[in-house]
Design a protein around this motif. Structure first.
Motif, PDB file in Angstrom:
ATOM      1  N   ALA A 113       0.587  -1.059  -0.227  1.00  0.00           N
ATOM      2  CA  ALA A 113      -0.144   0.232  -0.040  1.00  0.00           C
ATOM      3  C   ALA A 113       0.660   1.239  -0.552  1.00  0.00           C
ATOM      4  O   ALA A 113       1.744   0.906   0.455  1.00  0.00           O
ATOM      5  N   PRO A 114       0.473   2.154  -0.349  1.00  0.00           N
ATOM      6  CA  PRO A 114       1.036   3.290  -0.326  1.00  0.00           C
ATOM      7  C   PRO A 114       1.015   3.727   0.675  1.00  0.00           C
ATOM      8  O   PRO A 114      -0.090   3.649   1.574  1.00  0.00           O
ATOM      9  N   VAL A 115       2.568   4.295   1.561  1.00  0.00           N
ATOM     10  CA  VAL A 115       2.728   4.953   2.545  1.00  0.00           C
ATOM     11  C   VAL A 115       1.696   6.034   3.115  1.00  0.00           C
ATOM     12  O   VAL A 115       1.093   5.834   4.003  1.00  0.00           O
ATOM     13  N   THR A 121       0.990   6.254  12.658  1.00  0.00           N
ATOM     14  CA  THR A 121       1.892   5.051  14.084  1.00  0.00           C
ATOM     15  C   THR A 121       2.428   3.809  13.802  1.00  0.00           C
ATOM     16  O   THR A 121       3.551   2.915  14.349  1.00  0.00           O
ATOM     17  N   GLY A 122       1.907   3.097  12.023  1.00  0.00           N
ATOM     18  CA  GLY A 122       2.333   1.841  11.614  1.00  0.00           C
ATOM     19  C   GLY A 122       4.039   1.541  11.382  1.00  0.00           C
ATOM     20  O   GLY A 122       3.851   0.897  10.881  1.00  0.00           O
ATOM     21  N   ARG A 123       4.618   3.075  11.019  1.00  0.00           N
ATOM     22  CA  ARG A 123       5.510   3.633  10.824  1.00  0.00           C
ATOM     23  C   ARG A 123       6.577   2.996  11.224  1.00  0.00           C
ATOM     24  O   ARG A 123       7.960   2.595   9.932  1.00  0.00           O
ATOM     25  N   ASN A 204       5.619   8.355  -2.381  1.00  0.00           N
ATOM     26  CA  ASN A 204       6.374   7.162  -2.904  1.00  0.00           C
ATOM     27  C   ASN A 204       7.087   6.034  -2.174  1.00  0.00           C
ATOM     28  O   ASN A 204       7.944   5.710  -3.018  1.00  0.00           O
ATOM     29  N   LEU A 205       6.486   5.889  -1.117  1.00  0.00           N
ATOM     30  CA  LEU A 205       6.597   4.737  -0.544  1.00  0.00           C
ATOM     31  C   LEU A 205       5.153   3.859  -0.530  1.00  0.00           C
ATOM     32  O   LEU A 205       4.431   3.715  -0.501  1.00  0.00           O
ATOM     33  N   GLY A 214       8.932  -1.424  -1.293  1.00  0.00           N
ATOM     34  CA  GLY A 214       9.173  -0.309  -2.188  1.00  0.00           C
ATOM     35  C   GLY A 214       9.690   0.978  -1.937  1.00  0.00           C
ATOM     36  O   GLY A 214       9.252   2.040  -1.119  1.00  0.00           O
ATOM     37  N   LEU A 215      10.581   1.139  -2.760  1.00  0.00           N
ATOM     38  CA  LEU A 215      10.345   2.995  -3.258  1.00  0.00           C
ATOM     39  C   LEU A 215      10.413   3.106  -4.669  1.00  0.00           C
ATOM     40  O   LEU A 215      11.723   2.694  -5.610  1.00  0.00           O
TER      41      LEU A 215
END
Length: 298
Positions: A113-115, A121-123, A204-205, A214-215
């Motif tokens: 999923a796109p960040v 908080t989940g990152r 873009n993450l 992904g980046l």
């Protein structure tokens, strides 16, 4: 097949609907033309069609950014080998045709999923993974690496434009101005230029299952000061995630304090840009509001 109309963004000059995308495939990559097209999405400079389950088509949507895909085609095959996270290394090159005027690419579809659409908080759990990815990228670039007037450059070159965007309707404008002033006053980058992604914001993450998967979007790839990339510490994370990201980055590179002061200034500069089109790009506007709070209070 689902489609979506192009957003009302004034910078989009050419749309690529399903018929045109299919016709370009038939003309140039007929072995892929039978795969279903679905999930069209728009960014600032490009639109993406998902092709089947494992591929995507990447098309520039305006002349000003039409060379960005060419940059990815030239350099991602080189850089992908040294990065610890998947990137959309082009697997096929597309050329102008059928009225579409620019180079385009067939790239892998990166699962996740796109960040920007995930809870902040989940990152924290993968903050160190992003730090590792950028640390692997931020190594000296060759003399023929591209340059970019908007990324990786001394803050002094962009300061007047950045400050002018901090109008009264920008949240925490005074704190953002203070961050910019501090960045301008900090010692400038005085080492050899390193590779710079150019735009590692949460849009873009890509993440899944508690990991960075992904980046993407290397269109702004250039060489210079890594501070404009390190701004993602304030754009992507809360205080806990930022602490993990910074600590891991320092293990790899031991950037000086001035680099982080400049990075915070770059984060401040992105806020009004991200907020410029909230109706068309609501996720980016949310990133802008989050960044303003993080710069102001962290």
């Amino acid at each position: 097949m689902t489609t979506s109309p192009p957003p009302r963004h004034p910078k989009i000059e050419i749309d690529v609907d399903a018929d045109l995308a299919r016709a370009l495939l038939v003309q140039q990559h007929p072995d892929l033309a039978h795969l279903p097209l679905h999930g069209r999405t728009f960014g600032w400079d490009n639109l993406t069609w998902r092709l089947g389950e494992d591929l995507a088509l990447r098309f520039p949507v305006r002349e000003m950014s039409s060379t960005l895909v060419e940059r990815e085609q030239r350099w991602l095959p080189v850089l992908a080998e040294q990065l610890p996270v998947p990137v959309p290394r082009p697997v096929r090159d597309g050329r102008p045709g059928l009225g579409y005027p620019w180079t385009w690419s067939v790239v892998p579809w990166l699962q996740g999923a796109p960040v920007a659409a995930t809870p902040v908080t989940g990152r924290t759990g993968w903050a160190r993974e992003l730090a590792d990815a950028l640390a692997a990228l931020h190594h000296p670039a060759p003399p023929d690496a591209p340059t970019n007037p908007y990324r990786g450059v001394p803050l002094a070159q962009r300061y007047d434009v950045m400050v002018a965007r901090l109008t009264a309707d920008v949240p925490h404008a005074d704190a953002l101005r203070d961050a910019l002033d501090a960045g301008l006053a900090a010692p400038a980058w005085d080492r050899d230029p390193v590779w710079v992604h150019g735009d590692p914001h949460p849009g873009n993450l890509v993440a899944a299952g508690g990991h960075l998967t992904g980046l993407i979007d290397f269109g702004d790839l250039c060489s210079g000061d890594p501070a404009s990339d390190l701004a993602t510490a304030w754009m992507t994370f809360d205080a806990a995630g930022r602490a993990a990201f910074v600590a891991r980055t320092q293990e790899a590179h031991r950037w000086d304090d001035a680099t982080w002061v400049r990075a915070r200034a770059w984060a401040a500069s992105y806020v009004p840009v991200l907020l410029a089109h909230p109706d068309e790009y609501p996720l980016m506007a949310e990133v802008g509001r989050h960044t303003a709070v993080q710069v102001a209070h962290g």
